[in-house]
Design a protein around this motif. Structure first.
Motif, PDB file in Angstrom:
ATOM      1  N   SER A  47       0.830  -1.204   0.000  1.00  0.00           N
ATOM      2  CA  SER A  47       0.000   0.000   0.000  1.00  0.00           C
ATOM      3  C   SER A  47       0.865   1.254   0.000  1.00  0.00           C
ATOM      4  N   LYS A  82       2.339   1.710  -3.524  1.00  0.00           N
ATOM      5  CA  LYS A  82       1.364   2.270  -4.480  1.00  0.00           C
ATOM      6  C   LYS A  82       1.186   3.766  -4.245  1.00  0.00           C
ATOM      7  N   LYS A  83       1.175   4.181  -2.994  1.00  0.00           N
ATOM      8  CA  LYS A  83       1.039   5.599  -2.679  1.00  0.00           C
ATOM      9  C   LYS A  83       2.265   6.378  -3.169  1.00  0.00           C
ATOM     10  N   ASP A 131       1.951   6.888  -6.948  1.00  0.00           N
ATOM     11  CA  ASP A 131       0.987   7.938  -7.282  1.00  0.00           C
ATOM     12  C   ASP A 131       1.561   9.322  -6.994  1.00  0.00           C
ATOM     13  N   LYS A 154      -1.325  -7.553  -6.525  1.00  0.00           N
ATOM     14  CA  LYS A 154      -0.874  -6.188  -6.238  1.00  0.00           C
ATOM     15  C   LYS A 154       0.533  -5.945  -6.781  1.00  0.00           C
ATOM     16  N   ARG A 179       0.409  -5.508 -10.531  1.00  0.00           N
ATOM     17  CA  ARG A 179      -0.070  -4.176 -10.918  1.00  0.00           C
ATOM     18  C   ARG A 179       1.018  -3.127 -10.736  1.00  0.00           C
ATOM     19  N   ILE A 180       1.768  -3.235  -9.651  1.00  0.00           N
ATOM     20  CA  ILE A 180       2.877  -2.301  -9.428  1.00  0.00           C
ATOM     21  C   ILE A 180       3.941  -2.483 -10.507  1.00  0.00           C
ATOM     22  N   ASN A 217       2.843  -0.734 -13.539  1.00  0.00           N
ATOM     23  CA  ASN A 217       3.064   0.708 -13.379  1.00  0.00           C
ATOM     24  C   ASN A 217       4.513   1.086 -13.654  1.00  0.00           C
TER      25      ASN A 217
END
Length: 223
Positions: free
Chosen positions: A40, A43-44, A47, A195, A198-199, A202
Motif C-alpha cells: 500500500s 502504491k502511494k 501515485d 498487487k 499491478r505495481i 506501473n
C-alpha cells in the motif's frame, strides 16, 4: 470437549504437527500484515511521484531534488533517478550517440525495477508454501492420530462409539488447523501477487513513457 482438551489428549506426534501448523499460521498472518502495509505504501509512492513527475517543468531540477535524498527514494522515483543518471552520464561521454545513452538508461531503469520488485515480493512465496503444504501436514497428523486410536482400540474387547469418537476428534483437529493455516495464506498470496503485478505494470509503463521523453530530448538536442 474443547480444542485444548483435544490437543492435550492427542499423541505427541500429532501435538507436534499442530504446533507446526499454528506456527505456520502465525508466520503467515505476520507476512500478510507486513506485505499489505508495504505494498500500500509503494502504491502511494508511485501515485505521488507520478503527480510530481508530470507536473515538473524541468527533469534536471526534479533529478537534483531527488538526488538530495537519494538514500530514501523508492519505486518509480528510484527508477527515474537511475535512468536519468545513466542517460546524462553516457550523453556527456559521447553526445553523438543518443541511442547508446537511451539503451543504457533503459537497462539501468529495468535493473532498478527488478530490485524494487525483489524487495516488494519478499516473503510472499512463504504464503504460497504454507497454503500448499499445510493441508497435507494436517492430513498426515489426522491419519497418524486415527491409526493411533484404532491401535488402542485393538486392546479392548468391545469398542463403542463413545470410545472411538474422542480419538478420531483429536486426530481430525490436525486437519482443521491445517486448513485454518492454508486458506488465509492462499487467499493472501493471490491478492498480494496481484498487487505486485499491478505495481510492476506501473513501473513498465513509466519506463516506456520516460524512455519516450528521453528520446524526444535526445532528438531535439541533436537537431
Amino acid at each position: 470437549m474443547n480444542i485444548v482438551d483435544l490437543f492435550l489428549g492427542a499423541s505427541l506426534l500429532v501435538q507436534f504437527i499442530m504446533l507446526i501448523l499454528l506456527a505456520f499460521s502465525v508466520a503467515s498472518w505476520a507476512v500478510i500484515f507486513q506485505r499489505s502495509r508495504i505494498l500500500s505504501k509503494a502504491k502511494k509512492q508511485i501515485d505521488n511521484f507520478d503527480e510530481k513527475f508530470w507536473s515538473a517543468d524541468d527533469l534536471k531540477s526534479l533529478y537534483s531534488e531527488i538526488q538530495k535524498d537519494k538514500e530514501n527514494i523508492a519505486g518509480t522515483a528510484h527508477i527515474f533517478y537511475s535512468g536519468f543518471k545513466e542517460f546524462s552520464r553516457l550523453n556527456q561521454i559521447n553526445p553523438n550517440m543518443p541511442n547508446a545513452a537511451l539503451d543504457g538508461a533503459s537497462r539501468a531503469m529495468r535493473l532498478s525495477m527488478n530490485r524494487e520488485l525483489d524487495s516488494l515480493e519478499q516473503n510472499i512465496p512463504l504464503l504460497g508454501t504454507v497454503g500448499s503444504i499445510s493441508p497435507y501436514i494436517g492430513l498426515f497428523g489426522t491419519v497418524w492420530g486415527i491409526m493411533h486410536a484404532f491401535i488402542a482400540l485393538g486392546a479392548v474387547k468391545q469398542a463403542t462409539l463413545q470410545m472411538v469418537a474422542p480419538g478420531i476428534a483429536e486426530a481430525l483437529i490436525a486437519t482443521a488447523i491445517g486448513l485454518f493455516a492454508a486458506i488465509p495464506a492462499v487467499m493472501a498470496f493471490n491478492r498480494l501477487t496481484l498487487k505486485v503485478s499491478r505495481i510492476e505494470q506501473n513501473f513498465l509503463n513509466f519506463i516506456d513513457e520516460f524512455s519516450a521523453i528521453l528520446q524526444r530530448q535526445a532528438v531535439a538536442v541533436r537537431n
